[in-house]
Design a protein around this motif. Structure first.
Motif, PDB file in Angstrom:
ATOM      1  N   GLN A 143      36.370  21.884  20.240  1.00  0.00           N
ATOM      2  CA  GLN A 143      35.134  21.354  20.806  1.00  0.00           C
ATOM      3  C   GLN A 143      34.101  21.279  19.688  1.00  0.00           C
ATOM      4  OE1 GLN A 143      34.106  23.802  24.111  1.00  0.00           O
ATOM      5  NE2 GLN A 143      35.987  23.334  25.231  1.00  0.00           N
ATOM      6  N   GLU A 144      32.966  20.715  20.001  1.00  0.00           N
ATOM      7  CA  GLU A 144      31.906  20.549  19.000  1.00  0.00           C
ATOM      8  C   GLU A 144      31.434  21.903  18.487  1.00  0.00           C
ATOM      9  OE1 GLU A 144      29.527  18.444  16.495  1.00  0.00           O
ATOM     10  OE2 GLU A 144      30.977  17.598  17.890  1.00  0.00           O
ATOM     11  N   THR A 166      33.847  23.189  15.770  1.00  0.00           N
ATOM     12  CA  THR A 166      33.654  22.464  14.510  1.00  0.00           C
ATOM     13  C   THR A 166      32.414  22.967  13.789  1.00  0.00           C
ATOM     14  OG1 THR A 166      34.668  20.530  15.553  1.00  0.00           O
ATOM     15  CG2 THR A 166      33.465  20.164  13.509  1.00  0.00           C
TER      16      THR A 166
END
Length: 183
Positions: free
Chosen positions: A7-8, A11
């Motif tokens: 997911q963001e 990252t």
């Protein structure tokens, strides 16, 4: 996790960790603060050792070599360049050469000994057999067979060829045209 499953937040976490490592390694050396004995590990060296013990160097190698993780390539490249910041290429090339030179010397001595043994065996084998094969099988006088005149036949081939001896040996056969050949 694979990059597809991240997911963001994951990252961003990876990027923050890489930036933290880069910033820790980017801290300049302060010789007044580091007053150790000669040969003592500097703060930079101790940080590198801690990264190695934690397994972070293996993760950096993975990120640098994985095709799917190319987005981190510049961060990893910067971290690696900071790892080697205080090292000169000559020092890195000479690092561990003492052990390598000793091993190389031992290997060279073993190879020289094996080569000398092989040459000695080859010389011994060469002395056991004649160095050059003689094609001369001898000359024999065949008593009882007459050559031209009253002399006996002189046979220049080996004795094993004696059974196939004929007076026509070595002569070219005359070619008979097809129309004159016997039916």
């Amino acid at each position: 996790q694979d990059w597809e499953q991240r997911q963001e937040e994951d990252t961003l976490l990876i990027e923050r960790i890489l930036l933290l490592v880069r910033n820790v390694l980017h801290v300049p050396r302060d010789p007044t603060e580091e007053q150790g004995v000669d040969g003592d590990a500097s703060v930079h060296d101790r940080v590198l050792w801690a990264l190695h013990i934690s397994g972070m160097d293996d993760l950096l190698k993975f990120l640098a070599s994985a095709q799917a993780e190319q987005q981190w390539a510049l961060h990893v490249l910067e971290i690696i360049s900071l790892m080697f910041r205080d090292q000169s290429p000559e020092e890195l090339a000479a690092l561990g050469q003492g052990q390598v030179a000793a091993e190389h010397g031992e290997d060279t001595q073993e190879l020289v000994a094996l080569r000398q043994r092989e040459l000695a065996e080859r010389k011994a084998r060469a002395l056991q057999r004649p160095s050059r094969h003689s094609r001369f099988g001898g000359s024999y006088v065949l008593q009882g067979l007459k050559a031209i005149g009253d002399r006996d036949v002189v046979f220049h081939k080996g004795l094993h060829n004696l059974k196939s001896y004929s007076h026509d040996l070595g002569k070219e056969t005359r070619r008979v045209p097809r129309r004159r050949q016997a039916a």
